[in-house]
Write an enzyme that holds these catalytic residues in place. Structure first.
Site, PDB file in Angstrom:
ATOM      1  N   ASP A  12      59.488  19.810  58.567  1.00 51.56           N
ATOM      2  CA  ASP A  12      58.300  20.570  58.962  1.00 51.56           C
ATOM      3  C   ASP A  12      58.585  22.069  58.967  1.00 51.56           C
ATOM      4  OD1 ASP A  12      56.966  18.204  59.269  1.00 51.56           O
ATOM      5  OD2 ASP A  12      57.008  18.192  61.458  1.00 51.56           O
ATOM      6  N   GLU A  51      54.423  17.429  50.412  1.00 46.58           N
ATOM      7  CA  GLU A  51      55.245  18.605  50.112  1.00 46.58           C
ATOM      8  C   GLU A  51      54.698  19.400  48.928  1.00 46.58           C
ATOM      9  OE1 GLU A  51      57.181  15.172  47.791  1.00 46.58           O
ATOM     10  OE2 GLU A  51      56.003  15.499  49.599  1.00 46.58           O
ATOM     11  N   ASN A  78      64.123  15.269  53.963  1.00 42.27           N
ATOM     12  CA  ASN A  78      63.622  14.656  55.197  1.00 42.27           C
ATOM     13  C   ASN A  78      64.523  13.530  55.683  1.00 42.27           C
ATOM     14  OD1 ASN A  78      61.421  16.023  56.190  1.00 42.27           O
ATOM     15  ND2 ASN A  78      59.911  14.864  55.024  1.00 42.27           N
TER      16      ASN A  78
END
Length: 314
Positions: free
Chosen positions: A192, A219, A183
């Site tokens: 995403d 996650e 990320n």
């Protein structure tokens, strides 16, 4: 969600075949009509076929319609199916009994065709709207798979079923390795997309309709596998791990591979009285922690502590 476009199904329960024939003619061809003249079979038929609505006579041999309705409303699998009583007993006191039993409407015989069709349509529309809202509330907004709430409900259900039948119940917790680094470098939008791809891969890999995959949080994902021994659960975990690896999602920031990988904890248990269903997830989390501690990109598995202790003392 395609159910909204499927022809509605109505189950007619009446001990008189002529009454069933009259109702079927009024509802066809806009509805799929199922029927039974045996009230004792109505519950199982409703459970197996999942009709959108039930038209139920009151006066029947062996079991009246009120009792049939009460039993339908006592089962989780059938309690949300609307029941309309169709009967010659039009007095207010009988209507009150019908509503107290769980009915949503009361139509007196002889049936007026327009009134019947209108009320059937109204209650089917209401049920489908309610079903849609329930499904939306049970899904994770990002990935489209069941959310944590659905997972907890499914786990409780399968735990109690395991208690009744003394059957195995397996679970796994799944963590995306070094997802924070993914990320941080590639951005949350890419993150995403990554989570959605993983969710799709997990859903494809679980071939049995009785299994559940859900987003556990962040996650992390979770799978519940009813009637599955440890060996079978580990085999499924290996297939999931390979399915995600086959996606070949680039992850240069990972410390274990150049693609996105998973760490997994797998647990199997026969539910035991005196324990809670949440314990199986806590145990899976311990094995997941071991997988991370051992270098990630791997599966760690075992029995629950009480079964492992029993096996060691045997």
């Amino acid at each position: 969600m395609a159910r909204e476009n499927v022809q509605p199904t109505v189950l007619v329960v009446d001990d008189e075949a002529t009454n069933i024939e009259v109702l079927a003619k009024l509802l066809q061809p806009d509805h799929r009509v199922l029927f039974t003249t045996d009230p004792s079979k109505a519950m199982n038929l409703a459970e197996m076929k999942g009709p959108d609505l039930i038209l139920l006579d009151v006066i029947m041999p062996n079991m009246d319609g009120y009792e049939v309705c009460r039993r339908l409303k006592s089962r989780a699998s059938t309690r949300d199916i609307p029941v309309i009583f169709v009967t010659a007993m039009g007095e207010e006191q009988f209507e009150a009994i019908g509503f107290e039993a769980g009915g949503v409407d009361y139509i007196t015989k002889p049936v007026k065709p327009f009134l019947l069709r209108a009320r059937v349509k109204t209650h089917i529309d209401l049920k489908r709207q309610s079903d849609l809202l329930r499904r939306l509330a049970s899904l994770d907004g990002l990935t489209g798979i069941p959310n944590r709430r659905s997972l907890d409900e499914f786990l409780r259900q399968e735990w109690h079923r395991g208690l009744r039948h003394e059957s195995r119940l397996s679970a796994m917790l799944i963590d995306v390795d070094f997802f924070k680094k993914f990320n941080d470098v590639q951005g949350h939008q890419a993150g995403d997309v990554c989570l959605r791809q993983i969710a799709e891969a997990l859903s494809r890999t679980l071939e049995r309709k009785t299994d559940l995959v859900a987003r556990y949080g962040g996650e992390e994902f979770a799978c519940i596998l009813p009637e599955t021994p440890l060996q079978g659960a580990v085999h499924t975990a290996e297939k999931i791990k390979q399915a995600v690896a086959s996606l070949a999602i680039p992850h240069p920031q990972s410390d274990v591979a150049d693609i996105v990988t998973l760490s997994m904890g797998v647990i199997s248990v026969t539910p035991k009285r005196g324990h809670e269903p949440e314990e199986i997830l806590a145990a899976a989390d311990q094995f997941l922690y071991m997988a991370k501690l051992s270098g990630r990109n791997q599966i760690q598995s075992g029995l629950h502590a009480w079964e492992a202790e029993t096996a060691a003392n045997a």
